[in-house]
Design a protein around this motif. Structure first.
Motif, short mmCIF file in Angstrom:
data_model
loop_
_atom_site.label_atom_id
_atom_site.label_comp_id
_atom_site.label_asym_id
_atom_site.label_seq_id
_atom_site.Cartn_x
_atom_site.Cartn_y
_atom_site.Cartn_z
N ASN A 89 -3.92 -42.61 110.32
CA ASN A 89 -3.96 -43.93 110.94
C ASN A 89 -4.52 -44.97 109.97
OD1 ASN A 89 -3.88 -45.87 113.10
ND2 ASN A 89 -6.08 -45.62 113.26
N ILE A 131 -0.57 -50.39 121.78
CA ILE A 131 -0.54 -50.93 123.15
C ILE A 131 0.62 -51.92 123.32
CG2 ILE A 131 -2.96 -50.64 123.71
CD1 ILE A 131 -3.44 -53.52 122.91
N ARG A 137 -7.48 -54.67 118.51
CA ARG A 137 -8.19 -54.17 117.31
C ARG A 137 -8.80 -52.80 117.58
NH1 ARG A 137 -11.77 -59.44 116.18
NH2 ARG A 137 -10.25 -60.76 115.19
N PHE A 138 -9.43 -52.68 118.73
CA PHE A 138 -10.08 -51.42 119.10
C PHE A 138 -9.06 -50.29 119.19
CE2 PHE A 138 -11.35 -48.50 122.55
CZ PHE A 138 -12.55 -48.03 122.06
N SER A 139 -7.95 -50.57 119.87
CA SER A 139 -6.92 -49.54 120.07
C SER A 139 -6.30 -49.13 118.73
CB SER A 139 -5.82 -50.06 120.99
OG SER A 139 -6.37 -50.52 122.18
N GLU A 140 -5.97 -50.13 117.91
CA GLU A 140 -5.34 -49.83 116.62
C GLU A 140 -6.28 -49.05 115.70
OE1 GLU A 140 -2.08 -53.45 116.58
OE2 GLU A 140 -3.70 -53.46 115.11
N ALA A 141 -7.59 -49.29 115.85
CA ALA A 141 -8.56 -48.55 115.04
C ALA A 141 -8.46 -47.05 115.32
CB ALA A 141 -9.97 -49.05 115.35
N PHE A 183 -11.22 -51.68 110.73
CA PHE A 183 -11.50 -51.09 112.05
C PHE A 183 -11.12 -49.60 112.06
CE2 PHE A 183 -10.29 -55.59 112.83
CZ PHE A 183 -11.57 -56.05 113.08
N ALA A 184 -9.96 -49.32 111.47
CA ALA A 184 -9.53 -47.91 111.38
C ALA A 184 -10.46 -47.13 110.45
CB ALA A 184 -8.09 -47.84 110.87
N GLU A 198 -9.60 -61.62 124.83
CA GLU A 198 -9.92 -60.24 125.23
C GLU A 198 -8.86 -59.28 124.71
OE1 GLU A 198 -12.59 -58.80 126.84
OE2 GLU A 198 -13.43 -60.77 126.39
N PHE A 199 -7.60 -59.72 124.78
CA PHE A 199 -6.50 -58.86 124.35
C PHE A 199 -6.61 -58.55 122.85
CE2 PHE A 199 -2.27 -57.79 122.89
CZ PHE A 199 -1.85 -56.89 123.85
N LYS A 223 -9.31 -58.38 121.06
CA LYS A 223 -10.39 -57.39 120.88
C LYS A 223 -9.88 -55.98 121.20
CE LYS A 223 -14.05 -60.52 122.38
NZ LYS A 223 -14.99 -60.78 123.50
N VAL A 224 -9.19 -55.88 122.33
CA VAL A 224 -8.66 -54.59 122.78
C VAL A 224 -7.64 -54.05 121.77
CG1 VAL A 224 -7.23 -53.50 124.55
CG2 VAL A 224 -9.13 -54.95 125.22
N THR A 267 -15.16 -55.63 116.45
CA THR A 267 -13.96 -56.03 117.19
C THR A 267 -14.29 -57.14 118.19
OG1 THR A 267 -14.34 -54.22 118.74
CG2 THR A 267 -12.68 -53.85 117.05
N VAL A 319 -13.51 -45.89 112.35
CA VAL A 319 -13.17 -44.71 113.15
C VAL A 319 -13.11 -43.47 112.25
CG1 VAL A 319 -11.37 -43.63 114.54
CG2 VAL A 319 -11.97 -46.01 114.93
#
Lengths: 97, 206
Positions: free
Chosen positions: B148, A97, A88-92, B156-157, A82-83, A85-86, B205, B160
């Motif tokens: 970014n 984090i 990757r999402f956050s860095e996108a 992934f970036a 889960e971490f 996934k989170v 993701t 976005v």
């Protein structure tokens, strides 16, 4: 020229520790390996290992042995998945984090 | 007139899909916040939530005024005012969301939170040039997403960045829709594609 120091969140430190344990595989990871992989002081390491054990994210492979080794639990593996996934999402979105 | 109603129906369908995607991103960002405790993820979640609420509000408003009541050129002044209120509320909600994005994903700590609050209040107070404000704020968001992407260089970036560029394009098309009706539909298509890019990000993701 000074470089900007990057501070890790507690959650990232715990994830780094768990990654070190996961990479060690079925043999488990010792404290020194986790300490270097997660880049921690000894005090912090002890504190966070206790927290990971308390949350049942890692387990001690052989508690009788003088040098403890740690293994990732199923709960820990799920958390790490889960971490990632989170992360990757956050860095996108450019969020650290 | 029939063509106009057809375009509005299609626009409502696109907007509904975009709103649902925005809601999915809201839930995902909210869960990410619960796991990490990173406040910027909460801000991101709030931004997408404001966007989705605004979109659903406009869908309901437009459906009610144009499809159900069959609003036309000879509509009453009261109805015109109500439509104007819905339009302004929708535009303001989008600007608020973009400002929240600009604050949440900013790579450099230059804008303080109180500045963001002032910008959000401005979005409510200023009404004739809402599209221009939206474009201006989105340009900032796109620049941040570009910085970014050039820093991380991962797909992934890129999703976005593409998502925000398409949202910016949708506003640019919308600004030209007064002189060309086709641009209105183009705007909705660009917006839908932008949100689909965010959906692909969620899918990739995991």
């Amino acid at each position: 020229m000074s470089r900007k120091k990057v501070y890790r969140s507690k959650m990232r430190i715990l994830a780094d520790m768990m990654r070190a344990v996961q990479e060690a595989g079925v043999e488990g990871a010792g404290p020194t390996k986790i300490l270097y992989a997660a880049n921690l002081s000894h005090d912090r390491l002890t504190q966070y290992l206790e927290e990971l054990l308390e949350k049942e994210l890692i387990t001690i492979l052989d508690s009788n042995c003088s040098n403890k080794t740690y293994l990732l639990t199923d709960k820990g593996r799920e958390f790490l998945r889960e971490f990632v996934k989170v992360e990757r999402f956050s860095e996108a979105f450019g969020i650290e984090i | 007139m029939q063509l106009g109603i057809s375009i509005i129906r299609l626009d409502l369908l696109f907007e509904t899909i975009s709103g649902i995607i925005a809601l999915i991103v809201t839930i995902y960002a909210s869960n990410a916040y619960k796991i990490t405790g990173q406040k910027k993820l909460s801000d991101l979640s709030t931004g997408f939530m404001v966007l989705s609420v605004g979109m659903f509000g406009r869908v309901i408003g437009t459906w009610y005024f144009f499809v159900r009541l069959g609003a036309s050129e000879d509509m009453t002044p009261e109805l015109r005012t109500l439509i104007a209120i819905v339009t302004i509320a929708y535009g303001a909600s989008r600007i608020m969301a973009y400002v929240v994005f600009a604050v949440a994903i900013r790579p450099l700590k230059r804008v303080e939170v109180q500045d963001a609050g002032a910008l959000m209040a401005l979005a409510v107070l200023v009404d004739p040039t809402l599209e221009m404000i939206a474009i201006f704020v989105l340009v900032i968001v796109v620049i941040q997403a570009l910085i970014n992407y050039t820093t991380n260089r991962n797909r992934f970036a890129l999703y976005v960045l593409v998502g925000f560029i398409l949202l910016l394009l949708s506003h640019l098309f919308l600004a030209q829709s007064v002189i060309n009706l086709g641009m209105y539909l183009m705007s909705q298509v660009a917006q839908l594609l932008g949100f689909l890019s965010f959906l692909v990000l969620l899918y990739k993701t995991g």
